[in-house]
Design a protein around this motif. Sequence first.
Motif, PDB file in Angstrom:
ATOM      1  N   MET A   1       0.860  -1.194   0.000  1.00  0.00           N
ATOM      2  CA  MET A   1       0.000   0.000   0.000  1.00  0.00           C
ATOM      3  C   MET A   1       0.895   1.242   0.000  1.00  0.00           C
ATOM      4  N   TYR A   2       0.669   2.134  -0.979  1.00  0.00           N
ATOM      5  CA  TYR A   2       1.488   3.330  -1.106  1.00  0.00           C
ATOM      6  C   TYR A   2       0.637   4.584  -0.905  1.00  0.00           C
ATOM      7  N   LYS A   3       1.302   5.633  -0.438  1.00  0.00           N
ATOM      8  CA  LYS A   3       0.636   6.914  -0.231  1.00  0.00           C
ATOM      9  C   LYS A   3       0.708   7.735  -1.519  1.00  0.00           C
ATOM     10  N   VAL A   4      -0.455   8.224  -1.956  1.00  0.00           N
ATOM     11  CA  VAL A   4      -0.527   9.044  -3.165  1.00  0.00           C
ATOM     12  C   VAL A   4      -1.029  10.430  -2.771  1.00  0.00           C
ATOM     13  N   THR A   5      -0.252  11.458  -3.095  1.00  0.00           N
ATOM     14  CA  THR A   5      -0.603  12.834  -2.730  1.00  0.00           C
ATOM     15  C   THR A   5      -0.816  13.654  -4.001  1.00  0.00           C
ATOM     16  N   PHE A   6      -1.987  14.263  -4.087  1.00  0.00           N
ATOM     17  CA  PHE A   6      -2.297  15.180  -5.195  1.00  0.00           C
ATOM     18  C   PHE A   6      -2.161  16.606  -4.654  1.00  0.00           C
ATOM     19  N   ALA A   7      -1.255  17.376  -5.233  1.00  0.00           N
ATOM     20  CA  ALA A   7      -1.032  18.758  -4.807  1.00  0.00           C
ATOM     21  C   ALA A   7      -1.595  19.707  -5.867  1.00  0.00           C
ATOM     22  N   PHE A   8      -2.108  20.846  -5.415  1.00  0.00           N
ATOM     23  CA  PHE A   8      -2.698  21.820  -6.322  1.00  0.00           C
ATOM     24  C   PHE A   8      -1.951  23.144  -6.225  1.00  0.00           C
ATOM     25  N   GLU A   9      -2.092  23.963  -7.246  1.00  0.00           N
ATOM     26  CA  GLU A   9      -1.342  25.214  -7.305  1.00  0.00           C
ATOM     27  C   GLU A   9      -1.758  26.203  -6.230  1.00  0.00           C
ATOM     28  N   ASP A  10      -2.968  26.045  -5.679  1.00  0.00           N
ATOM     29  CA  ASP A  10      -3.404  26.947  -4.612  1.00  0.00           C
ATOM     30  C   ASP A  10      -2.912  26.500  -3.237  1.00  0.00           C
ATOM     31  N   GLY A  11      -2.109  25.426  -3.187  1.00  0.00           N
ATOM     32  CA  GLY A  11      -1.547  24.964  -1.925  1.00  0.00           C
ATOM     33  C   GLY A  11      -2.295  23.818  -1.277  1.00  0.00           C
ATOM     34  N   ASN A  12      -3.499  23.525  -1.750  1.00  0.00           N
ATOM     35  CA  ASN A  12      -4.268  22.424  -1.181  1.00  0.00           C
ATOM     36  C   ASN A  12      -3.680  21.077  -1.602  1.00  0.00           C
ATOM     37  N   GLN A  51       2.286  16.640 -12.920  1.00  0.00           N
ATOM     38  CA  GLN A  51       3.744  16.744 -12.815  1.00  0.00           C
ATOM     39  C   GLN A  51       4.228  15.975 -11.592  1.00  0.00           C
ATOM     40  N   LEU A  52       5.125  15.050 -11.832  1.00  0.00           N
ATOM     41  CA  LEU A  52       5.696  14.240 -10.763  1.00  0.00           C
ATOM     42  C   LEU A  52       6.623  15.111  -9.917  1.00  0.00           C
ATOM     43  N   LEU A  89       1.671  17.093  -8.935  1.00  0.00           N
ATOM     44  CA  LEU A  89       1.008  18.394  -9.024  1.00  0.00           C
ATOM     45  C   LEU A  89      -0.086  18.319 -10.083  1.00  0.00           C
ATOM     46  N   VAL A  90      -1.288  18.740  -9.709  1.00  0.00           N
ATOM     47  CA  VAL A  90      -2.404  18.834 -10.661  1.00  0.00           C
ATOM     48  C   VAL A  90      -2.516  20.297 -11.073  1.00  0.00           C
ATOM     49  N   PRO A  91      -2.069  20.673 -12.277  1.00  0.00           N
ATOM     50  CA  PRO A  91      -2.102  22.090 -12.679  1.00  0.00           C
ATOM     51  C   PRO A  91      -3.523  22.580 -12.876  1.00  0.00           C
ATOM     52  N   ASP A  92      -3.677  23.905 -12.836  1.00  0.00           N
ATOM     53  CA  ASP A  92      -5.016  24.494 -12.961  1.00  0.00           C
ATOM     54  C   ASP A  92      -5.716  24.074 -14.240  1.00  0.00           C
ATOM     55  N   ILE A  93      -4.978  23.990 -15.358  1.00  0.00           N
ATOM     56  CA  ILE A  93      -5.623  23.666 -16.629  1.00  0.00           C
ATOM     57  C   ILE A  93      -6.188  22.254 -16.614  1.00  0.00           C
ATOM     58  N   ALA A  94      -5.605  21.361 -15.810  1.00  0.00           N
ATOM     59  CA  ALA A  94      -6.092  19.983 -15.754  1.00  0.00           C
ATOM     60  C   ALA A  94      -7.366  19.862 -14.941  1.00  0.00           C
ATOM     61  N   GLU A 500       4.182  31.668 -20.597  1.00  0.00           N
ATOM     62  CA  GLU A 500       4.077  31.118 -19.241  1.00  0.00           C
ATOM     63  C   GLU A 500       4.198  32.196 -18.171  1.00  0.00           C
ATOM     64  N   GLU A 501       5.110  33.164 -18.369  1.00  0.00           N
ATOM     65  CA  GLU A 501       5.336  34.182 -17.342  1.00  0.00           C
ATOM     66  C   GLU A 501       4.153  35.136 -17.166  1.00  0.00           C
ATOM     67  N   GLU A 502       3.292  35.260 -18.191  1.00  0.00           N
ATOM     68  CA  GLU A 502       2.123  36.128 -18.072  1.00  0.00           C
ATOM     69  C   GLU A 502       0.836  35.338 -17.895  1.00  0.00           C
ATOM     70  N   ALA A 503       0.954  34.008 -17.904  1.00  0.00           N
ATOM     71  CA  ALA A 503      -0.223  33.145 -17.762  1.00  0.00           C
ATOM     72  C   ALA A 503      -0.402  32.726 -16.306  1.00  0.00           C
ATOM     73  N   GLY A 504      -1.584  32.228 -16.001  1.00  0.00           N
ATOM     74  CA  GLY A 504      -1.882  31.766 -14.656  1.00  0.00           C
ATOM     75  C   GLY A 504      -1.720  30.274 -14.522  1.00  0.00           C
ATOM     76  N   SER A 505      -0.976  29.657 -15.437  1.00  0.00           N
ATOM     77  CA  SER A 505      -0.772  28.210 -15.398  1.00  0.00           C
ATOM     78  C   SER A 505       0.721  27.919 -15.489  1.00  0.00           C
ATOM     79  N   VAL A 506       1.055  26.657 -15.507  1.00  0.00           N
ATOM     80  CA  VAL A 506       2.470  26.261 -15.496  1.00  0.00           C
ATOM     81  C   VAL A 506       3.030  26.120 -16.902  1.00  0.00           C
TER      82      VAL A 506
END
Length: 642
Positions: A1-12, A51-52, A89-94, A500-506
């Motif tokens: 059994m492995y731990k799977v963590t989904f992280a979001f760009e807002d910190g959640n 993103q891993l 990491l689950v990016p906003d666009i996903a 990318e630098e002017e966008a709200g995504s990665v």
Amino acid sequence: MYKVTFAFEDGNVVETFANTGDNLLEIAREANVAIDAPCSGNASCGKCRVQLKSGELDSKKTLHISEEEYQEGWRLACVSTVCADVTVLVPDIASAYKSRMKVADLSSKGEIAIFENVKSDIELAGIELTNSLDVVDVKMSPPSLDDTMPDNERLMRALRKYLNISRVRIPYSVLRKLPNVLRDNDFAVKCVVRTTPDDMFVYDIFGKDEDVLIGGLAIDIGTTTVSALIINMENGEILAKASAGNGQIRYGADVINRIIEQQKPGGTNRLQRAVIDDTINPMIQEMCKKAGISRNSIYRMCVAANSTMNHLFAGINADPLRMEPYIPAFFKTNSLFASDVGIAINPDAHIIVAPNIGSYVGGDITAGTLVSMIWNKPEFSLFIDLGTNGELVFGNSDFMMSCACSAGPAFEGGDISCGMRATDGAIEACTIDKETMEPTYKIVGEPGTKPIGLCGSGIIDIISELYMCGIIDPKGKFIREGKRIRHDQYGMGSYVIAFEEEAGSVKDVEITEVDIDNFIRAKGAIFSAIRTMLGSLDFDVSMIDHVYVAGGIGSGINMENAVNIGMFPDVPLDKFHYIGNSSLSGAYVMLLSTKAEKKTYELASNMTYMELSTVPTYMDEFVGSCFIPHTDTGLFPNVKQR
């Protein structure tokens, strides 16, 4: 059994556990993590990018992830399996499709103007905006040793006498409250009732001095987006309005993938709970909070949805819809109640379902046809609803014909690499400077919101601008060079709208030749359906007096741009009218008016349905439409002139 963590760009973060070999996309679905997968996990769309960040994934390489991106940790969730503890990491666009629920600001006149206009049009057509719900005051004599009639019979007798009704029904939910409410108010009460000529149903009971609201819920269940209103049933006032992504989309962007998912063990329940528990009920909770009302004060609901969504919402097998001869379980039904499907409103609330007229022309179109008013005009009108399917109705006060074409999810951002719903961060309008090729765009959301992706109206604008500026050719291939035009290792071109630098995504917000090709097919499906349906009647586009365009693909559609790319016929632009989400406004009127509800049933029964797949010329029309604007440029003289 492995731990799977989904992280979001807002910190959640969302943490869960999985076994060796478990698929990452399936793990996300089980954990209720929103990862966009329009193809339902068959690796064809490339939108479930994560993103891993740490740990390991067993993930094969695909054409959707470049070598450079793979080295940066980008993976497709649908082809990745767990082999160790992992954080991604689950990016906003996903996750943009499952947008943060949006509750409308009703102080903005624009939010309610369309509904006020619809009410006015319906009344001018001679349809009364009245319904069978009412609040009645009832006074009874208290029981005594000489009058030992039970409480329920006492109330029924008083109501029968008060309204001269032969039959009164009191459900269990009211019976539970009855003894206390009667005695706390000296047997003087208010009842919320539904009255017909020979029957009365008691929904609720209150003390004589309480303020009682009769609430109603109108809801449009789209394949991609769900929109809803809570209204005051006595006067039609809109109390709250909201929209959210349809939670079912994690099982596929189109109805076919969802029907296939429904056939798997537990699939019917998963699909039903995704739209009700994950989408509709949270919207009801937020709208009731915004309006300051109890959800139990909502006594009636109207649903407008396509045929498949109706089946999935009701928990009914939709598989026969996709199999020849394409037979649904129902076109119309009056048998649904809130408690049957778990809608979090008054359990006895009746659910009105806008009638379907074909396997792929559903209640969203009959509701939209009602408010388009084409049935009340002698001129020939074309009604177009843009969504995951493109549905059309053509006719006038004498006849109406309808058809549906499989436009795919492109109009709502599906099948587009940076596509998304028309929610915060979506580019909804764009112009491009012909000389510098620099874009200027408008973004959904508060001032300062950064672009994340493209919604339907923005895609239409960008493709039109690219074509009219000579940046792409009629096949959608890039023919100019500049800093915003790129080519990958396979030679595929793309246009960067926001770096990318002017966008709200990665990553950059860009539109690729594959995206343009997908959209050309979607717009081609619409135009070829129009031509095929008109041709079957020996009509041509010059005979169209009005074109009514509906669909929640942005704040509005630039009709000239839609004509430029060959999606709509090249008729004078003043013939076009954008009427917003007509499915929701139609559900609103059906909810408010019993006569409007009956009129919708009448329209559905009198409408001719054309199955395009049986028309030999349709495929030829479609192939001809898969260019910008068309292989026959003579059909678009004004575009050529522009």
